[in-house]
Enzyme design. Structure first.
Site, mmCIF file in Angstrom:
data_model
loop_
_atom_site.group_PDB
_atom_site.id
_atom_site.type_symbol
_atom_site.label_atom_id
_atom_site.label_comp_id
_atom_site.label_asym_id
_atom_site.label_seq_id
_atom_site.Cartn_x
_atom_site.Cartn_y
_atom_site.Cartn_z
ATOM 1 N N TYR A 1 -1.245 -4.047 -9.695
ATOM 2 C CA TYR A 1 -0.537 -5.232 -10.184
ATOM 3 C C TYR A 1 0.986 -5.043 -10.106
ATOM 4 O O TYR A 1 1.706 -5.950 -9.692
ATOM 5 C CB TYR A 1 -0.964 -5.562 -11.609
ATOM 6 C CG TYR A 1 -2.418 -5.935 -11.734
ATOM 7 C CD1 TYR A 1 -3.029 -6.790 -10.822
ATOM 8 C CD2 TYR A 1 -3.201 -5.431 -12.754
ATOM 9 C CE1 TYR A 1 -4.364 -7.126 -10.927
ATOM 10 C CE2 TYR A 1 -4.548 -5.771 -12.875
ATOM 11 C CZ TYR A 1 -5.118 -6.613 -11.953
ATOM 12 O OH TYR A 1 -6.443 -6.944 -12.065
ATOM 13 N N GLU A 60 -4.677 -9.781 -18.339
ATOM 14 C CA GLU A 60 -4.739 -8.647 -19.245
ATOM 15 C C GLU A 60 -5.376 -7.486 -18.497
ATOM 16 O O GLU A 60 -6.295 -7.681 -17.709
ATOM 17 C CB GLU A 60 -5.585 -8.954 -20.493
ATOM 18 C CG GLU A 60 -4.911 -9.849 -21.499
ATOM 19 C CD GLU A 60 -5.332 -11.299 -21.348
ATOM 20 O OE1 GLU A 60 -6.210 -11.583 -20.526
ATOM 21 O OE2 GLU A 60 -4.778 -12.146 -22.060
ATOM 22 N N ILE A 66 -11.277 -9.947 -12.033
ATOM 23 C CA ILE A 66 -11.278 -9.600 -10.624
ATOM 24 C C ILE A 66 -12.117 -8.332 -10.515
ATOM 25 O O ILE A 66 -11.936 -7.399 -11.306
ATOM 26 C CB ILE A 66 -9.852 -9.428 -10.046
ATOM 27 C CG1 ILE A 66 -9.901 -9.244 -8.531
ATOM 28 C CG2 ILE A 66 -9.094 -8.328 -10.737
ATOM 29 C CD1 ILE A 66 -8.548 -9.382 -7.835
ATOM 30 N N ALA A 67 -13.072 -8.339 -9.614
ATOM 31 C CA ALA A 67 -13.997 -7.213 -9.516
ATOM 32 C C ALA A 67 -14.332 -6.931 -8.064
ATOM 33 O O ALA A 67 -14.437 -7.850 -7.250
ATOM 34 C CB ALA A 67 -15.274 -7.522 -10.291
ATOM 35 N N ASN A 118 -6.086 1.801 -17.535
ATOM 36 C CA ASN A 118 -6.524 1.552 -16.160
ATOM 37 C C ASN A 118 -5.335 1.712 -15.205
ATOM 38 O O ASN A 118 -4.732 0.749 -14.740
ATOM 39 C CB ASN A 118 -7.149 0.164 -16.041
ATOM 40 C CG ASN A 118 -7.855 -0.046 -14.725
ATOM 41 O OD1 ASN A 118 -7.607 0.655 -13.752
ATOM 42 N ND2 ASN A 118 -8.729 -1.035 -14.690
#
Length: 106
Positions: free
Chosen positions: A77, A65, A31-32, A70
């Site tokens: 999340y 993952e 996801i970016a 981060n």
């Protein structure tokens, strides 16, 4: 099966997600968000769109993952209901770092 979702802003792709779906389980491969679009809720909106689409497809759980360091991604999340279920030592390179395995029931 693979699945890709994207978010557009002013006619430009500003975020995308790639998922793998197999037998009721899904994995968020990537996801970016474009750097110019960060910190505007676009990543969260995209993650929620992924969760909704997976639920519509009958998936029961989503795994991913994330780099242990981060903190921003981990906070996102966790706020969306993901829980740590494992660790992959040395999963990432440059720099070498463990990955935390997160899971969310759908």
């Amino acid at each position: 099966a693979g699945m890709a979702l994207g978010m557009m802003r002013e006619g430009e792709l500003c975020a995308y997600a790639l998922l793998l779906v197999v037998a009721g389980q899904a994995e968020l491969l990537r996801i970016a968000t474009d750097s110019a679009c960060r910190r505007q809720g676009i990543g969260r909106a995209l993650l929620r769109a992924c969760l909704e689409r997976l639920e519509q497809c009958g998936c029961r759980e989503l795994f991913l993952e994330v780099r242990e360091s981060n903190a921003a991604a981990r906070a996102l999340y966790e706020s969306e209901g993901f829980e740590q279920v494992g660790r992959r030592p040395g999963y990432y390179v440059l720099p070498k770092e463990d990955a935390l395995i997160l899971r969310r029931a759908l």
